[in-house]
Write an enzyme that holds these catalytic residues in place. Structure first.
Site, PDB file in Angstrom:
ATOM      1  CG  ASP A  42      16.889  34.817  -6.859  1.00 40.48           C
ATOM      2  OD1 ASP A  42      17.851  35.580  -6.667  1.00 40.48           O
ATOM      3  OD2 ASP A  42      16.713  34.186  -7.914  1.00 40.48           O
ATOM      4  CB  SER A  76      16.211  35.418 -22.905  1.00 43.87           C
ATOM      5  OG  SER A  76      17.562  35.732 -22.593  1.00 43.87           O
ATOM      6  CG  ASP A  90      15.503  34.766 -13.305  1.00 40.13           C
ATOM      7  OD1 ASP A  90      14.841  35.603 -12.667  1.00 40.13           O
ATOM      8  OD2 ASP A  90      16.645  34.978 -13.745  1.00 40.13           O
ATOM      9  CD  GLU A 100      15.908  42.449  -9.890  1.00 42.74           C
ATOM     10  OE1 GLU A 100      15.725  41.268 -10.282  1.00 42.74           O
ATOM     11  OE2 GLU A 100      15.075  43.331 -10.044  1.00 42.74           O
ATOM     12  CG  HIS A 101      21.384  40.520  -7.308  1.00 43.05           C
ATOM     13  ND1 HIS A 101      22.381  39.654  -7.674  1.00 43.05           N
ATOM     14  CD2 HIS A 101      21.209  41.354  -8.367  1.00 43.05           C
ATOM     15  CE1 HIS A 101      22.808  39.952  -8.893  1.00 43.05           C
ATOM     16  NE2 HIS A 101      22.099  40.969  -9.331  1.00 43.05           N
TER      17      HIS A 101
END
Length: 343
Positions: free
Chosen positions: A19, A106, A152, A16-17
């Site tokens: 990329d 999303s 993402d 997480e965090h």
């Protein structure tokens, strides 16, 4: 010609965090996602209807983002036009079975699906899926103002069901890895929603940029954790950099664990990841921490917050034979939480 396309949500199993800090990430495609029907228009207008919202909206492509649910659609159509996929605006029909604000990408799924639908309307020509992912990231960064990395968009544009994507976010090389057969990654919404545009995501990005300036590198993930700890870098930047360096190493360890079917090691890395997100990156919230603790207490091999943080979903690794009983117990102890899907 009418274009059609779909894109899945994604769950990040670990990483997480990092990329946008040069690290390796390990997302997987989900069974929930977004479908789009796109009818090109001759003018620069957009008419969009979505099954998760009561009223359709019409906007001009020249309009800037205004904090509305239709912003990603406007941004995606602007990008599609700049790529030559459409000559003007479009009428959009959007269907989704993804919860909003859940940390399952999303927004990325929507922008990728719109860009793929525009490509479908134009015919099977360039850009390819990787180029679609890069274009979708430009929508997030340049139009929506979200300083996200590329994970993402790559995951929802390319990842295959039943497999995780090991993505080197610096070089954009990737490999697909089989998910374990005897265990399942279960996604549960905590009941706490969040928006990447609420400022805290950007704040963490700024703090990481400060650490990069201190170390004179664009790649925090390949720094040695010991060097970060002893550097004298002021807080909270030191903690942010320490999370990036250790999280990158956890991703590599979990990737090896999945390849060697060392499921215990995979769960251990998930647990350590959540502790780092809680203590070093400070992106968790109390209901998330409580849910993660319950998951492991009830028998999950590993559990962690997933997504941008400050709410949304957790992902837990559970033996298939215990999954139903385990899930029933977890949800009984957390009435606000909801089962979403499996990876």
């Amino acid at each position: 010609m009418t274009g059609h396309a779909s894109a899945p949500g994604r769950v990040n199993l670990i990483g997480e965090h990092i990329d946008y800090n040069g690290g390796m990430v390990l997302p997987a495609a989900l069974s929930v996602g977004v479908t789009v029907e796109l009818e090109p228009r001759d003018d620069d207008r957009m008419h969009v209807s979505a099954d998760q919202y009561d009223h359709p909206i019409e906007r001009g492509l020249e309009e800037e983002a205004r904090g509305d649910w239709s912003d990603p659609s406007v941004g995606a159509l602007r990008e599609a036009k700049s790529l030559g996929l459409i000559g003007g605006g479009a009428d959009l029909i959007i269907r989704s079975n993804m919860p909003q604000g859940a940390g399952l990408s999303s927004s990325a799924a929507l922008t990728v699906a719109i860009l793929k639908a525009a490509r479908d309307a134009a015919g099977p020509t360039a850009p390819n899926d990787a180029e679609i992912a890069l274009a979708a990231r430009r929508v997030e960064n340049d139009y929506l103002g979200v300083p996200c990395g590329i994970m993402d968009q790559f995951a929802v544009a390319i990842a295959k069901p039943g497999m995780a994507m090991a993505l080197d976010t610096e070089k954009l090389n990737y490999e697909l890895v089989d998910l374990p057969r005897g265990q399942t990654f279960v996604v549960i919404h905590s009941g706490v929603s969040r928006k990447l545009t609420d400022g805290r995501y950007k704040e963490r990005k700024v703090e990481c940029d400060g650490a990069k300036a201190f170390f004179q590198t664009n790649d925090l993930c390949h720094l040695e954790p010991e060097d970060i700890s002893a550097s004298g870098l002021e807080e909270p930047m030191r903690k942010r950099a320490l999370h990036c360096a250790t999280e990158h190493r956890r991703v590599l360890s979990m990737l090896d664990a999945l390849k060697s079917e060392d499921i215990g090691k995979a769960g251990e890395m998930m647990n350590e990841s959540h502790i780092s997100m809680r203590d070093h990156f400070e992106m968790s919230v109390e209901p998330i921490d409580a849910l993660v603790s319950t998951c492991t207490e009830q028998g999950a091999l590993g559990a962690r917050l997933t997504g941008g943080g400050f709410g949304g979903c957790i992902v837990a690794l559970v033996a298939n034979a215990r999954k139903e009983e385990w899930l029933s117990k977890v949800l009984a102890l957390h009435p606000s939480a909801k089962f979403v899907c499996e990876a």
